[in-house]
Design an enzyme around this catalytic site. Structure first.
Site, short mmCIF file in Angstrom:
data_model
loop_
_atom_site.label_atom_id
_atom_site.label_comp_id
_atom_site.label_asym_id
_atom_site.label_seq_id
_atom_site.Cartn_x
_atom_site.Cartn_y
_atom_site.Cartn_z
N CYS A 174 -7.05 -27.93 8.44
CA CYS A 174 -5.75 -27.29 8.64
C CYS A 174 -4.94 -28.05 9.69
O CYS A 174 -5.49 -28.84 10.46
CB CYS A 174 -5.91 -25.81 8.99
SG CYS A 174 -6.04 -25.42 10.75
N CYS A 202 -12.61 -28.26 9.44
CA CYS A 202 -11.39 -27.65 8.90
C CYS A 202 -10.29 -28.69 8.84
O CYS A 202 -10.09 -29.46 9.78
CB CYS A 202 -10.96 -26.49 9.79
SG CYS A 202 -9.44 -25.69 9.27
N CYS A 248 -6.22 -27.76 13.31
CA CYS A 248 -7.44 -28.53 13.59
C CYS A 248 -7.18 -30.04 13.57
O CYS A 248 -7.90 -30.80 14.21
CB CYS A 248 -8.56 -28.14 12.64
SG CYS A 248 -9.15 -26.46 12.99
N PHE A 302 -2.49 6.09 3.94
CA PHE A 302 -3.62 5.63 4.74
C PHE A 302 -3.16 5.18 6.12
O PHE A 302 -3.78 5.49 7.14
CB PHE A 302 -4.33 4.49 4.01
CG PHE A 302 -5.40 3.82 4.83
CD1 PHE A 302 -6.65 4.39 4.94
CD2 PHE A 302 -5.14 2.63 5.50
CE1 PHE A 302 -7.63 3.79 5.70
CE2 PHE A 302 -6.12 2.03 6.27
CZ PHE A 302 -7.37 2.61 6.37
N ASP A 337 0.87 -1.17 0.00
CA ASP A 337 0.00 0.00 0.00
C ASP A 337 0.91 1.23 0.00
O ASP A 337 2.09 1.15 0.33
CB ASP A 337 -0.93 -0.03 1.22
CG ASP A 337 -2.13 0.91 1.06
OD1 ASP A 337 -2.19 1.65 0.05
OD2 ASP A 337 -3.00 0.91 1.94
N HIS A 360 -4.92 -21.11 11.92
CA HIS A 360 -6.26 -21.60 11.59
C HIS A 360 -7.09 -20.51 10.90
O HIS A 360 -7.76 -20.78 9.89
CB HIS A 360 -7.01 -22.11 12.83
CG HIS A 360 -8.48 -22.21 12.57
ND1 HIS A 360 -9.03 -23.30 11.92
CD2 HIS A 360 -9.50 -21.32 12.77
CE1 HIS A 360 -10.34 -23.06 11.75
NE2 HIS A 360 -10.64 -21.88 12.26
N ASP A 410 -8.13 -7.42 1.59
CA ASP A 410 -7.07 -7.55 2.59
C ASP A 410 -7.64 -7.06 3.91
O ASP A 410 -8.47 -6.15 3.93
CB ASP A 410 -5.86 -6.68 2.25
CG ASP A 410 -6.08 -5.23 2.63
OD1 ASP A 410 -6.71 -4.51 1.86
OD2 ASP A 410 -5.64 -4.82 3.73
N1 GUN Z 1 -6.58 0.51 3.31
C1 GUN Z 1 -7.88 0.45 3.65
N2 GUN Z 1 -8.57 1.45 3.04
C2 GUN Z 1 -7.69 2.15 2.30
C3 GUN Z 1 -7.82 3.30 1.45
O1 GUN Z 1 -8.89 3.88 1.24
N3 GUN Z 1 -6.66 3.73 0.85
C4 GUN Z 1 -5.45 3.12 1.05
N4 GUN Z 1 -4.37 3.59 0.42
N5 GUN Z 1 -5.32 2.04 1.84
C5 GUN Z 1 -6.42 1.57 2.46
ZN ZN Z 2 -8.32 -25.18 11.24
#
Ligand code: GUN
Ligand code: ZN
Length: 370
Positions: free
Chosen positions: A305, A303, A308, A95, A91, A333, A265
């Site tokens: 994994c 699960c 588990c 942020f 990223d 897990h 993410d």
């Molecule tokens: N991570 C979660 N939301 C954002 C976002 O709006 N911009 C950026 N750059 N990272 C993020």
């Molecule tokens: Zn598991």
């Protein structure tokens, strides 16, 4: 462009795709665990590979402070530095500064913040963010965007939307490695459909290798959140990956995938693990609860994994507040659960049984229909 994106299955707006990145061919829908210093807390690279993790997030902000972009570059890039062979995404850093440091200040130049090392004011410009990310060398890099909380209103949202587009151009101009690193744009615009439209159109015109939907999961209600995702996915090109940033909970991932999003993410699976919570098909299981003390079942009997297969709830209950191993086993897990969810979404779309999968998922999470 340094990626190929092939849609291999659809169900209404949902898609399953192959996302071929320089370091790895990934399958979408895809959940990406979040690292900090170049590691996912408590898991080794081998364990991440074992559970089917295809791409992880490196944190530009942390990596820029330590060990620093120059050193990472000198040591051959982040892949080599952390010995991770699969794909990486970074990223842009802004942020994280705004959300971690309340002292960050945004101007047209960039994001000004107080260095946590020596307290001196520092400026992160769009050019610098890209320069740092070029040195780190991830497969996907993110544009520096002007993020405002979705819960605020007024002219600041409009300013942030247009500034995000102006910064996008500065990022594109600064990007030195478009042949090996994919620069994604980020749609901002708060909860305002007109501003979201301005931003999404502006970014699509710039023909980027992929697009993210930003500014969400910041306290807005679910209805507003899903409306923004639905609007953006409908306006984004069919043949490019779509990434909803900072999302999320398993249910959010299922809904956003139904709306045509591909990548996610979130720190949630690993963070909640550190608080003793496991993700299970029914929702969550709190391992600290005294009912776990004598429970000989695995965390999730469905699960497969390693955790588990090998450990009981009773054992993890015993570890969970006293030893780092407790949160490590829970993180293992929880990420396995997210990888299985991603894979199930992909397969059910490819096999034409996405609605049945979603129904089954919801029925188990909300058994009484509530
Ligand atoms: N991570 C979660 N939301 C954002 C976002 O709006 N911009 C950026 N750059 N990272 C993020
Ligand atoms: Zn598991």
């Amino acid at each position: 462009m340094a990626l190929r994106f092939e849609v291999v299955g659809r169900f209404n707006r949902a898609r399953a795709a192959h996302l071929m990145l320089p370091h790895f061919a990934c399958q979408t829908p895809l959940f990406m665990p979040v690292g900090t210093q170049g590691t996912i807390k408590g898991l080794t690279n081998n364990q991440l590979e074992d559970i089917g993790c295809q791409i992880i997030l490196g944190n530009t902000y942390h990596l820029a402070l330590r060990p620093g972009p120059e050193l990472i570059d000198d040591l051959g890039g982040l892949h080599k530095f952390m010995n991770w062979k699969r794909a990486l995404l970074t990223d842009s850093g802004g942020f994280q500064m705004v959300s971690l440091l309340h002292l960050a200040d945004i101007t047209e130049e960039g994001v000004t913040f107080q260095s946590p090392v020596d307290g001196k004011p520092m400026l992160l410009t769009p050019e610098e963010s890209i320069q740092i990310q070029n040195k780190i060398g991830a497969d996907i890099i993110m544009a520096l965007d002007d993020v405002v909380k979705t819960t605020i209103t007024g002219p600041r949202i409009e300013e942030a939307t247009y500034r995000t587009l102006r910064w996008m151009d500065r990022c594109i101009a600064a990007h030195q490695k478009p042949d090996v690193q994919n620069l994604f744009g980020i749609v901002q615009g708060g909860l305002d459909p007109v501003l979201r439209d301005v931003c999404v159109r502006g970014l699509v015109e710039r023909n980027l290798p992929g697009y993210a939907i930003g500014g969400l999961a910041g306290g807005e209600d679910k209805d507003s959140f899903w409306r923004v995702v639905a609007q953006c996915t409908a306006a984004l090109p069919e043949d490019k990956p779509r990434y909803v940033m900072g999302v999320g909970y398993p249910l959010d991932i299922v809904v956003c995938s139904a709306l045509g999003a591909d990548m996610y993410d979130c720190v949630y699976p690993t963070r909640t693990a550190r608080f003793g919570t496991a993700l299970v098909p029914e929702g969550v299981l709190k391992l600290k609860h005294k009912a776990m003390a004598g429970d000989e079942r695995p965390i999730d009997p469905s699960c497969s994994c390693m955790v588990c297969k090998k450990y009981t709830r009773a054992y993890i209950h015993c570890l969970v507040t006293k030893d780092a191993m407790g949160s490590q086993l829970l993180s293992y897990h929880n990420l396995s659960y997210m990888m299985r969810l991603s894979k199930d979404l992909h397969t059910s779309i490819v096999e034409g049984r996405f609605p049945e999968f979603v129904q089954g998922f919801l029925r188990v999470q909300f058994p009484k229909g509530d």
